[in-house]
Design an enzyme around this catalytic site. Structure first.
Site, PDB file in Angstrom:
ATOM      1  N   LYS A 127     -48.067 -21.665  29.271  1.00  9.99           N
ATOM      2  CA  LYS A 127     -47.794 -22.945  29.918  1.00  9.99           C
ATOM      3  C   LYS A 127     -46.275 -23.126  29.863  1.00  9.99           C
ATOM      4  O   LYS A 127     -45.696 -23.293  28.783  1.00  9.99           O
ATOM      5  CB  LYS A 127     -48.521 -24.051  29.147  1.00  9.99           C
ATOM      6  N   GLY A 145     -42.457 -27.257  19.459  1.00 11.10           N
ATOM      7  CA  GLY A 145     -42.172 -28.546  20.081  1.00 11.10           C
ATOM      8  C   GLY A 145     -42.243 -29.661  19.064  1.00 11.10           C
ATOM      9  O   GLY A 145     -41.905 -29.465  17.896  1.00 11.10           O
ATOM     10  N   SER A 146     -42.708 -30.814  19.514  1.00  8.25           N
ATOM     11  CA  SER A 146     -42.662 -32.000  18.664  1.00  8.25           C
ATOM     12  C   SER A 146     -43.809 -32.000  17.660  1.00  8.25           C
ATOM     13  O   SER A 146     -44.820 -31.334  17.824  1.00  8.25           O
ATOM     14  CB  SER A 146     -42.763 -33.264  19.525  1.00  8.25           C
ATOM     15  N   ARG A 147     -43.620 -32.801  16.620  1.00  6.92           N
ATOM     16  CA  ARG A 147     -44.657 -32.950  15.603  1.00  6.92           C
ATOM     17  C   ARG A 147     -45.916 -33.559  16.203  1.00  6.92           C
ATOM     18  O   ARG A 147     -47.032 -33.085  15.936  1.00  6.92           O
ATOM     19  CB  ARG A 147     -44.117 -33.846  14.494  1.00  6.92           C
ATOM     20  N   GLY A 198     -46.915 -33.458  19.310  1.00  8.86           N
ATOM     21  CA  GLY A 198     -47.546 -32.493  20.208  1.00  8.86           C
ATOM     22  C   GLY A 198     -48.272 -31.396  19.456  1.00  8.86           C
ATOM     23  O   GLY A 198     -49.413 -31.039  19.776  1.00  8.86           O
ATOM     24  N   GLY A 199     -47.621 -30.858  18.437  1.00  5.09           N
ATOM     25  CA  GLY A 199     -48.234 -29.792  17.655  1.00  5.09           C
ATOM     26  C   GLY A 199     -49.473 -30.263  16.920  1.00  5.09           C
ATOM     27  O   GLY A 199     -50.501 -29.575  16.892  1.00  5.09           O
ATOM     28  N   GLU A 237     -44.818 -24.801  15.614  1.00  2.66           N
ATOM     29  CA  GLU A 237     -43.574 -25.047  14.886  1.00  2.66           C
ATOM     30  C   GLU A 237     -43.110 -26.411  15.321  1.00  2.66           C
ATOM     31  O   GLU A 237     -42.911 -26.657  16.516  1.00  2.66           O
ATOM     32  CB  GLU A 237     -42.565 -23.964  15.256  1.00  2.66           C
ATOM     33  N   CYS A 239     -34.223 -26.002  15.858  1.00  3.41           N
ATOM     34  CA  CYS A 239     -35.215 -26.312  14.818  1.00  3.41           C
ATOM     35  C   CYS A 239     -34.586 -26.219  13.442  1.00  3.41           C
ATOM     36  O   CYS A 239     -35.058 -26.829  12.495  1.00  3.41           O
ATOM     37  CB  CYS A 239     -36.367 -25.323  14.869  1.00  3.41           C
ATOM     38  N   GLU A 250     -37.282 -35.878  11.022  1.00  2.00           N
ATOM     39  CA  GLU A 250     -36.354 -35.156  11.873  1.00  2.00           C
ATOM     40  C   GLU A 250     -35.822 -36.042  13.009  1.00  2.00           C
ATOM     41  O   GLU A 250     -36.597 -36.773  13.638  1.00  2.00           O
ATOM     42  CB  GLU A 250     -37.040 -33.938  12.489  1.00  2.00           C
TER      43      GLU A 250
END
Lengths: 530, 530
Positions: B184, B241-243, B245-246, B265, B302, B393
């Site tokens: 994607k 990506g983002s927390r 999203g993950g 990650e 990151c 973060e």
């Protein structure tokens, strides 16, 4: 050694206050003394806090100390002598020979992991040579090793009161990795658990290890387990049991503020494929070995052959007739607990009532809450595909023959299966083309593939995989039996430009631990290093 | 190469119908042609079905074929020349030198994995010698190797349009492992994604691989990603990506009927510890290097050093003054997307308004939705512990100094931190006792620990770990950078009593692949084998 009914929290002996229970003799349907007290939330918290505070020192123990500690546990278990075997016989109805064999396996596992700790492959020591003159940027000094995850919660299994319980494979591999362990004993064999737990507790003291290295908790129901898996100090979970139980723990662990890995071994029907030429040659012989595997230990193995997939025809008929004849002569057995007995009876009743299933044979019956009769059923491939529930595990001495019209049918049945601990090919040399065609499907679905054997009897060795895709386990990337089980409780850390004074021994110059290490992508044995 | 706006589904070029979007130039705040069409559910399904049907053949490709395929992708990406660099510059506002370096890293990663595939340690080949005469039971012939998991869904990252996108580290390691890939694309750089995707598509054709080996899907919002992670053919997920999203992907993957591993990650503040003697010796030098690392790539790494932990006092004051002086002179940068710019501004505003935080320095400002100003803040240890959100973060060129009164304060601050990708010690030889005391805490919390460096700049090598405890990643047992990344997409299978005609080459007698193999627990190099 006297059984007190107390939990072992660090070096303490604690009488649990959250509900009392006794072990039940499945053979006599009678309670066994003494009473055991369940863990209150404060007990779980204390055990976990001790484990967390002990982790810092336990992880720093030398490989030699950890190996000797594991060997002391093995020796201690052997030293319990007949007290252990008789208590386990009373609590599980498993026969003496089986439990003596399981004790030998348990001690062997602990000694295997002592060897694994000493050999040191688990460090995963990997070094990249620095390139200070590289352009545009120099390459730093990078070295990687594995470190232990932290305290591990382990759930004893009902069907292996020694080898997958208090000092079983999960505990041995976690302690080997450098992780403290908090065991939730299975309530079906609390006395066996206490005896073994006291051996570990004594070994912790003997080796001067932090008392939180090991604790043993009791409890009936789910409260203690949930408190354990939810405790912030716990960093991984080992579980062997039901699909529902494993899934609940997995979901709970993932919903924590800090998600943690769960190694749950849950459910497998262990398909056995009877290829055509093998049936021509050995239909009756395969039937005899199959039934032996099916009824061994009253069918209470994760690797029990609960599904047979065969091409229909005369040879399949011969197999079915012989297997049926033998099953009919098999005496009833005594299962581990009334709950397992009820679940088995319900599973059998479901197959018996199923429109697409016919009964091939029924073994001898007996009375009693834990009595179990062997069963063999049959269906055809189309029905098996139409009713996916026919692929569900029935824990006990029951198997289902799926008769296929063609090799394509066999492949379709395999495609419809969930993940498995094992898959077995019964084959003759003339079956090799078909076997080769089916093999990728088996690799995709099972952790271990056997040729011309039966899946019960799991060797504890380096190459063993006792694992497999969901729902066989919750994490197909791992094994719960064999030396690779240690990897479940480790994670990698990279050290960049570390001075030699801070470098972990596994990564140090001159290779003081004499490890096989990967250097710049190639294996470098100790003799030609640095 | 012309950019069409089409998705790549197998060997097809497909115009997506589920919503159209264009890339945005962050520097010009203007759309870039052409329009890209998003994937409808049927497109996702087709890509996943192709991947599943191609898996059987792709997994059986030889190591040499897979290695050459990866090298062809590397060469193809280099062959795109300035078309690729200019499109990526337009879509990301990253400067030419950075993107040329990232292209070199991307090609280097692909070639590293080609070497990994050929070297063959990833097979994990392990053999137990059979013991036919052992009593009471013989030991069977047991051999273990790793097999690929199956089709992998990979999400391109916004901040590495080449190295962590369509042909980035996740794709390279999954293809190396034998897993088909469905990517994607990140909607912030769709043109860059298409260009690289066409290179992979052409390499698939050139090597005669199954067309499902690779597909590339577009989409804005979460629908395409959710359909992908929910598709039964997908067996693992790679995400950067983002927390939020993950975590959403992790929860979705665990709630599937067949749960699958997610390598996400997500979030890291990468603490840098300034030990006292290092500050005495080098306060100003550390400050200069720190700010360079902080503002590199507009802080969009990151591994950006978002947290500094130091003992208060004159030397800390010198560090803070010098770092603040340099930050004040730093020009504003252009962030990757307006969304990232807004999130950064919100994070900075939160710190600026926080009662326990003071502003040390602010860089130069600029206008525009994607403009970002560097910021340096400070607080004390007690406040940091009292307000855990100060450890969250803030993606961008912003860092927080936590001033500690004592080494015990430093340890307490570390104990309060979540999992990290990296932790850094700035130390002098006289700091070694303190460093040794803090080290186990760092090992427990970070995937990589640096001495006297800064965490930005991740070497792609064998010993690298780009991973770490939650929320740095969703699976601390893995790395997403370096050769060990291949292990994320493999699982072990054991072969019991296999005839030589069916034995996988990695495990065969006479070691035809010339692998390092473990035999009976010891490493056996090819020369002294069988």
């Amino acid at each position: 050694m006297r059984i007190t009914g107390h939990m072992l929290i660090g070096q303490g002996s604690v009488s649990g206050t959250a509900g009392a229970f006794k072990a039940l003799s499945p053979a006599l349907a009678a309670d066994i003394e003494p009473a055991f007290g369940g863990a209150a939330p404060a007990d779980v918290d204390q055990a976990c806090r001790l484990a967390a505070s002990g982790f810092a020192r336990y992880r720093e123990t030398t490989p030699e100390t950890r190996a000797s500690f594991l060997e002391a546990i093995a020796t201690g278990i052997e030293g319990l002598g007949d007290d252990l075997i008789e208590r386990a016989m009373a609590e599980t109805a498993l026969p003496r020979a089986r439990l003596e064999g399981e004790r030998a396996r348990t001690a062997g596992q602990l000694r295997l992991f002592a060897g694994v700790v000493r050999a040191g492959h688990w460090h995963g020591a990997t070094l990249d040579t620095p390139l200070p003159d590289r352009t545009p940027l120099p390459r730093p000094d990078l070295r990687r090793r594995n470190v232990p995850l932290g305290p591990v919660a382990i759930f004893g299994a009902s069907n292996f009161p020694l080898a997958f319980s208090v000092a079983g494979g999960d505990t041995a591999s976690a302690l080997a990795a450098g992780c403290p362990v908090v065991v939730k004993a299975h309530p079906a064999h609390p006395g066996t658990s206490e005896l073994v737990g006291r051996v570990i507790q004594a070994a912790v003291a003997e080796y001067g290890l932090p008392e939180g290295t090991f604790s043993l908790l009791f409890g009936v129901g789910n409260d203690v387990g949930q408190a354990l898996v939810g405790h912030p100090a716990i960093r991984a979970v080992g579980f062997t049991g039901s699909r529902a139980g494993g899934l609940a723990l997995l979901r709970q662990a993932m919903a924590r503020p800090l998600p943690i890995p769960v190694y749950a071994e849950m459910s497998s029907v262990n398909p056995v494929l009877l290829l055509p030429h093998a049936l021509v040659d050995r239909a009756e012989g395969i039937a005899r070995e199959f039934v032996d595997s099916l009824v061994m230990g009253v069918g209470q193995f994760c690797t029990n052959p609960g599904l047979v997939i065969a091409l229909e025809g005369d040879d399949c008929d011969r197999f079915e007739a012989e297997a049926g004849r033998i099953v009919q002569g098999k005496p009833a057995g005594t299962m581990l607990t009334p709950g397992i007995g009820r679940a088995y009876a319900a599973g059998v009743a479901h197959l018996r009532a199923h429109e697409a299933v016919r009964s091939v044979a029924t073994g001898e019956s007996s009375s009693g809450a834990c009595a179990a009769t062997a069963h063999l059923f049959a269906t055809d491939a189309a029905s098996f595909l139409a009713f996916p529930e026919l692929g569900d595990e029935i824990f006990g001495p029951c198997s289902l023959i799926v008769r296929c019209r063609s090799a394509a049918d066999m492949a379709a049945v395999l495609d419809g299966l969930e993940g498995q601990l094992t898959a077995t090919l019964q084959m003759a040399p003339a079956d090799e083309a078909l076997a080769a065609e089916l093999l990728p499907r088996l690799e995709d679905r099972a952790g271990r593939i056997l040729v011309n054997g039966f899946p019960t009897g799991v060797e504890v060795s380096h190459a063993m995989v006792h694992g497999g895709p969901f729902p066989a386990t919750s994490d197909a990337r791992s094994t719960s039996v064999g030396s690779a089980a240690i990897e479940r409780f480790l994670r990698p850390v990279c050290y960049q430009n570390f001075p030699s004074s801070l470098m972990p021994a596994a990564l140090a110059d001159f290779n003081p631990l004499a490890l096989d290490r990967h250097v710049d992508g190639s294996l470098s044995p100790p003799s030609r290093r640095d």
